[in-house]
Design a protein around this motif. Sequence first.
Motif, mmCIF file in Angstrom:
data_model
loop_
_atom_site.group_PDB
_atom_site.id
_atom_site.type_symbol
_atom_site.label_atom_id
_atom_site.label_comp_id
_atom_site.label_asym_id
_atom_site.label_seq_id
_atom_site.Cartn_x
_atom_site.Cartn_y
_atom_site.Cartn_z
ATOM 1 N N LYS A 20 0.985 -30.174 12.629
ATOM 2 C CA LYS A 20 0.180 -30.636 11.495
ATOM 3 C C LYS A 20 -1.137 -31.251 11.965
ATOM 4 N N GLN A 21 -1.118 -31.794 13.200
ATOM 5 C CA GLN A 21 -2.288 -32.462 13.758
ATOM 6 C C GLN A 21 -3.398 -31.477 14.131
ATOM 7 N N GLY A 22 -3.114 -30.169 14.082
ATOM 8 C CA GLY A 22 -4.125 -29.164 14.391
ATOM 9 C C GLY A 22 -4.146 -28.755 15.854
ATOM 10 N N LEU A 23 -3.149 -29.152 16.636
ATOM 11 C CA LEU A 23 -3.072 -28.792 18.046
ATOM 12 C C LEU A 23 -1.852 -27.917 18.295
ATOM 13 N N ALA A 54 -6.749 -36.856 12.401
ATOM 14 C CA ALA A 54 -6.286 -38.242 12.372
ATOM 15 C C ALA A 54 -4.892 -38.279 11.747
ATOM 16 N N HIS A 55 -4.002 -39.040 12.379
ATOM 17 C CA HIS A 55 -2.627 -39.076 11.904
ATOM 18 C C HIS A 55 -1.892 -40.300 12.450
ATOM 19 N N LEU A 56 -0.662 -40.456 11.990
ATOM 20 C CA LEU A 56 0.260 -41.439 12.539
ATOM 21 C C LEU A 56 1.660 -40.844 12.471
ATOM 22 N N HIS A 57 2.586 -41.488 13.174
ATOM 23 C CA HIS A 57 3.987 -41.065 13.174
ATOM 24 C C HIS A 57 4.797 -42.188 12.537
ATOM 25 N N GLN A 58 5.244 -41.952 11.304
ATOM 26 C CA GLN A 58 5.956 -42.983 10.557
ATOM 27 C C GLN A 58 7.262 -43.339 11.244
ATOM 28 N N GLU A 59 7.385 -44.623 11.581
ATOM 29 C CA GLU A 59 8.617 -45.183 12.123
ATOM 30 C C GLU A 59 9.010 -44.637 13.500
ATOM 31 N N HIS A 60 8.100 -43.952 14.201
ATOM 32 C CA HIS A 60 8.456 -43.386 15.505
ATOM 33 C C HIS A 60 7.420 -43.707 16.572
ATOM 34 N N GLU A 61 7.917 -44.111 17.749
ATOM 35 C CA GLU A 61 7.075 -44.404 18.898
ATOM 36 C C GLU A 61 6.804 -43.126 19.684
ATOM 37 N N ASP A 118 11.247 -39.338 17.330
ATOM 38 C CA ASP A 118 11.545 -38.474 16.187
ATOM 39 C C ASP A 118 12.067 -37.150 16.727
ATOM 40 N N PRO A 119 13.368 -36.869 16.624
ATOM 41 C CA PRO A 119 13.894 -35.634 17.199
ATOM 42 C C PRO A 119 13.369 -34.373 16.510
ATOM 43 N N ASN A 120 12.817 -34.516 15.307
ATOM 44 C CA ASN A 120 12.267 -33.375 14.586
ATOM 45 C C ASN A 120 10.780 -33.182 14.847
ATOM 46 N N GLU A 121 10.178 -34.018 15.642
ATOM 47 C CA GLU A 121 8.787 -33.982 16.101
ATOM 48 C C GLU A 121 7.768 -34.019 14.970
ATOM 49 N N GLN A 122 7.720 -33.031 14.111
ATOM 50 C CA GLN A 122 6.689 -32.966 13.076
ATOM 51 C C GLN A 122 7.073 -33.703 11.789
ATOM 52 N N GLU A 123 8.327 -34.070 11.649
ATOM 53 C CA GLU A 123 8.792 -34.663 10.399
ATOM 54 C C GLU A 123 8.091 -35.972 10.058
ATOM 55 N N SER A 124 7.803 -36.796 11.055
ATOM 56 C CA SER A 124 7.214 -38.108 10.786
ATOM 57 C C SER A 124 5.687 -38.098 10.786
ATOM 58 N N VAL A 125 5.075 -36.941 11.035
ATOM 59 C CA VAL A 125 3.616 -36.861 11.100
ATOM 60 C C VAL A 125 3.025 -37.036 9.703
ATOM 61 N N THR A 126 2.152 -38.024 9.569
ATOM 62 C CA THR A 126 1.424 -38.251 8.322
ATOM 63 C C THR A 126 -0.062 -38.107 8.621
ATOM 64 N N LEU A 127 -0.693 -37.103 8.010
ATOM 65 C CA LEU A 127 -2.120 -36.893 8.210
ATOM 66 C C LEU A 127 -2.918 -37.959 7.453
ATOM 67 N N LEU A 128 -4.048 -38.327 8.027
ATOM 68 C CA LEU A 128 -4.933 -39.337 7.441
ATOM 69 C C LEU A 128 -6.329 -38.731 7.249
#
Length: 136
Positions: A20-23, A54-61, A118-128
């Motif tokens: 989702k981040q475009g990479l 621009a993005h963040l990962h909700q609840e995941h380091e 996040d074991p699903n990798e893209q699941e927590s991605v939130t675009l900004l």
Amino acid sequence: MESTLLTCKVVRSDEQYRGKQGLDYQMGISTQSTGSQGLCMHLNTFPPGAKAKAHLHQEHETAIYMLKGEVGMWYGEGLKDHLVVRAGDYLYIPANMPHLPYNMSQTEEAVALLARTDPNEQESVTLLPDLDAVHL
């Protein structure tokens, strides 16, 4: 009740996907590839001059080890803070931290090994999208 038996697995993957981040990412360890329940790990190659969304990962380091090149990253509220990660450096990104990484070189690719809780990798991605134009 059916239980899933997890076991050790080797992932030899030439498969890539666009995040989702475009990479582009090389498929590695995730729920989808191994049944992982608590982490993912994959390889990320930044082409020369590439910039993520621009993005963040909700609840995941996120933990990153830079293998090759130099990546700059704007981060924090309004993407006002900046750092540089070079080959041999480790980078920690806390959960919910807005960030926008980019390859600092216009001629060389940058390669990083990423691990996330996040074991699903893209699941927590939130675009900004409101922050994409902050640093053109």
